[in-house]
Design an enzyme around this catalytic site. Structure first.
Site, mmCIF file in Angstrom:
data_model
loop_
_atom_site.group_PDB
_atom_site.id
_atom_site.type_symbol
_atom_site.label_atom_id
_atom_site.label_comp_id
_atom_site.label_asym_id
_atom_site.label_seq_id
_atom_site.Cartn_x
_atom_site.Cartn_y
_atom_site.Cartn_z
ATOM 1 C CD GLN A 108 50.964 -50.903 -51.082
ATOM 2 O OE1 GLN A 108 52.139 -50.615 -50.922
ATOM 3 N NE2 GLN A 108 50.068 -50.757 -50.141
ATOM 4 C CG HIS A 125 53.553 -53.383 -55.699
ATOM 5 N ND1 HIS A 125 53.631 -53.261 -54.333
ATOM 6 C CD2 HIS A 125 53.773 -52.132 -56.186
ATOM 7 C CE1 HIS A 125 53.892 -51.997 -54.015
ATOM 8 N NE2 HIS A 125 53.976 -51.300 -55.116
HETATM 9 P P1 NAD Z 1 53.818 -54.492 -44.954
HETATM 10 O O1 NAD Z 1 54.150 -55.897 -44.583
HETATM 11 O O2 NAD Z 1 54.907 -53.496 -45.003
HETATM 12 O O3 NAD Z 1 52.718 -53.944 -43.941
HETATM 13 C C1 NAD Z 1 51.610 -54.721 -43.555
HETATM 14 C C2 NAD Z 1 50.705 -53.869 -42.705
HETATM 15 O O4 NAD Z 1 49.518 -54.611 -42.447
HETATM 16 C C3 NAD Z 1 51.293 -53.477 -41.363
HETATM 17 O O5 NAD Z 1 51.142 -52.091 -41.179
HETATM 18 C C4 NAD Z 1 50.445 -54.270 -40.356
HETATM 19 O O6 NAD Z 1 50.250 -53.559 -39.131
HETATM 20 C C5 NAD Z 1 49.138 -54.409 -41.107
HETATM 21 N N1 NAD Z 1 48.290 -55.537 -40.728
HETATM 22 C C6 NAD Z 1 48.673 -56.758 -40.245
HETATM 23 N N2 NAD Z 1 47.593 -57.542 -40.050
HETATM 24 C C7 NAD Z 1 46.511 -56.803 -40.419
HETATM 25 C C8 NAD Z 1 45.102 -57.072 -40.451
HETATM 26 N N3 NAD Z 1 44.607 -58.249 -40.070
HETATM 27 N N4 NAD Z 1 44.275 -56.092 -40.883
HETATM 28 C C9 NAD Z 1 44.772 -54.885 -41.282
HETATM 29 N N5 NAD Z 1 46.085 -54.595 -41.262
HETATM 30 C C10 NAD Z 1 46.942 -55.537 -40.847
HETATM 31 O O7 NAD Z 1 53.042 -54.600 -46.356
HETATM 32 P P2 NAD Z 1 52.739 -53.533 -47.456
HETATM 33 O O8 NAD Z 1 52.490 -52.205 -46.855
HETATM 34 O O9 NAD Z 1 51.712 -54.123 -48.360
HETATM 35 O O10 NAD Z 1 54.109 -53.476 -48.252
HETATM 36 C C11 NAD Z 1 54.146 -52.657 -49.369
HETATM 37 C C12 NAD Z 1 54.864 -53.263 -50.530
HETATM 38 O O11 NAD Z 1 56.227 -53.440 -50.212
HETATM 39 C C13 NAD Z 1 54.481 -54.646 -50.970
HETATM 40 O O12 NAD Z 1 53.408 -54.649 -51.850
HETATM 41 C C14 NAD Z 1 55.680 -55.113 -51.710
HETATM 42 O O13 NAD Z 1 55.610 -54.769 -53.071
HETATM 43 C C15 NAD Z 1 56.790 -54.337 -51.115
HETATM 44 N N6 NAD Z 1 57.687 -55.219 -50.415
HETATM 45 C C16 NAD Z 1 57.964 -56.398 -51.000
HETATM 46 C C17 NAD Z 1 58.792 -57.275 -50.410
HETATM 47 C C18 NAD Z 1 59.003 -58.581 -51.078
HETATM 48 O O14 NAD Z 1 58.762 -58.725 -52.256
HETATM 49 N N7 NAD Z 1 59.380 -59.557 -50.353
HETATM 50 C C19 NAD Z 1 59.360 -56.957 -49.204
HETATM 51 C C20 NAD Z 1 59.066 -55.732 -48.603
HETATM 52 C C21 NAD Z 1 58.196 -54.875 -49.228
#
Ligand code: NAD
Ligand code: ZN
Length: 253
Positions: A108, A125
Site C-alpha cells: 500500500q 496505491h
Molecule cells: P497506517 O498508518 O494506517 O498504519 C500503520 C501501521 O503500522 C499501524 O498499525 C502501526 O501499528 C504499524 N507499525 C508502526 N511501526 C511499525 C513497525 N516498525 N513495524 C511494523 N508495523 C509498524 O498505514 P496503512 O495501513 O499503510 O494505511 C493504509 C492506506 O491508507 C495507505 O496506503 C494510504 O493509501 C491510506 N491513507 C492515506 C493517507 C494519506 O494519503 N495521507 C491517509 C490515511 C490513509
C-alpha cells in the site's frame, strides 16, 4: 489467535508453504523514518485531515494546497533508505526459487523503498514519484523538482496531480487483480505494518482465509500493535525491521 513469538514454529509453517502473499503498509517504512498515517501531521499541515488532502474533492477545492502537500511529502522522503525489513524481504524473494516458493509482494506504500531494496512489488496505491493529468490521465513524465506552482497537461491543459490512489478512487486494475489472485491462492498470507483500515486492501486477508480451495491458509500479522484484521492466526507483536531479518535468515540458510 496465537500470540506467537515462537520463531521456530513460524519458520516451520513458512517452509511448508509454496505460495506466499505478503501485504505491507506504512509501518513497513516507519523504521526508514517515514511517518505512518496514524502519526499526527506536523507544522503547516496539522490542521488538515489526510482525507481532505488525499481526495479528488480536496484537489478540486484547493489544487495548489494538495499539490504543495505532496511536494512536501516528496521532499520529506526523498533521502530515506530501505530499512532492514525491506532488505530482508528482497533477499527472501531472491531465494524463493531455490526454496520452491512463489512470493507475491503487494504494498500500500507509495514510497519506492521496496524497489530500491531490489524487490518486485505490486503497488496498490500508486507511486508518489509519478504524476499524471487529473483530467485525461496522461502520465506526466517531465521532472517536477520542488516546484510549488501547479503544472498543466500538454495534451488537454488539465492540472497535473500525483499518480497515487486517493480516497474514493479505484485501485489500479492489474495490480488489484494480481493481489486478489495471490491472496486467493496462497498457503500463507503475511500482513506487515498495516492498520488494516483501508479497503479493499484490508480485505485481502479475508480473501486468503475464506478461499474455499485453500481451507488451510494461515494468516500471520507482524505489527507492534494489533490491527483491526479479524482473521489472524499468528500475531507477532514486533517491529518489521527487527523481526523480518531474523525470519529470513532462518528461511534462507
Ligand atoms: P497506517 O498508518 O494506517 O498504519 C500503520 C501501521 O503500522 C499501524 O498499525 C502501526 O501499528 C504499524 N507499525 C508502526 N511501526 C511499525 C513497525 N516498525 N513495524 C511494523 N508495523 C509498524 O498505514 P496503512 O495501513 O499503510 O494505511 C493504509 C492506506 O491508507 C495507505 O496506503 C494510504 O493509501 C491510506 N491513507 C492515506 C493517507 C494519506 O494519503 N495521507 C491517509 C490515511 C490513509
Ligand atoms: Zn490531460
Amino acid at each position: 489467535m496465537q500470540n506467537n513469538h515462537d520463531l521456530t514454529a513460524i519458520v516451520e509453517k513458512l517452509k511448508q508453504a509454496k505460495k506466499i502473499c505478503i501485504l505491507t503498509g506504512a509501518g513497513f517504512s516507519a523504521e526508514s523514518g517515514i511517518p505512518t498515517f496514524r502519526d499526527k501531521q506536523t507544522g503547516l499541515w496539522e490542521n488538515f485531515r489526510a482525507e481532505e488532502l488525499a481526495s479528488v474533492q480536496g484537489f478540486q477545492k484547493n489544487p495548489e494546497l494538495v499539490w504543495q502537500w505532496y511536494q512536501m511529502r516528496r521532499n520529506a522522503i526523498k533521502d530515506k533508505q530501505p530499512n532492514p525489513a525491506h532488505h530482508a524481504l528482497a533477499q527472501w524473494q531472491q531465494h524463493a526459487d531455490k526454496l520452491g516458493q512463489t512470493i507475491t509482494l503487494i504494498s500500500q506504500n507509495v514510497d519506492d523503498l521496496h524497489e530500491q531494496a531490489g524487490s518486485l512489488v505490486y503497488k496498490l496505491h500508486g507511486n508518489l514519484w509519478q504524476n499524471k493529468c487529473s483530467q485525461c490521465g496522461l502520465p506526466y513524465t517531465h521532472e517536477v523538482k520542488q516546484t510549488k506552482e501547479l503544472l498543466f497537461c500538454e495534451q488537454c491543459h488539465g492540472k497535473i496531480r500525483p499518480d497515487v490512489v486517493w480516497f474514493g478512487e479505484n485501485l489500479p486494475k492489474h495490480e488489484w487483480q494480481v493481489a486478489e489472485l495471490a491472496a486467493f491462492h496462497c498457503d500463507v498470507f503475511i500482513s506487515i505494518g498495516t492498520s488494516s483500515t483501508v479497503y479493499p486492501a484490508a480485505g485481502l486477508a479475508d480473501i486468503a482465509k475464506e478461499s474455499p480451495g485453500y481451507p488451510m491458509t494461515s494468516v500471520i500479522e507482524i505489527n507492534p500493535n494489533p490491527s483491526l484484521a479479524k482473521v489472524v492466526d499468528y500475531f507477532i507483536p514486533e517491529k518489521a525491521g527487527e523481526f523480518l531479518p531474523q525470519l529470513v535468515e532462518r528461511m534462507c540458510k
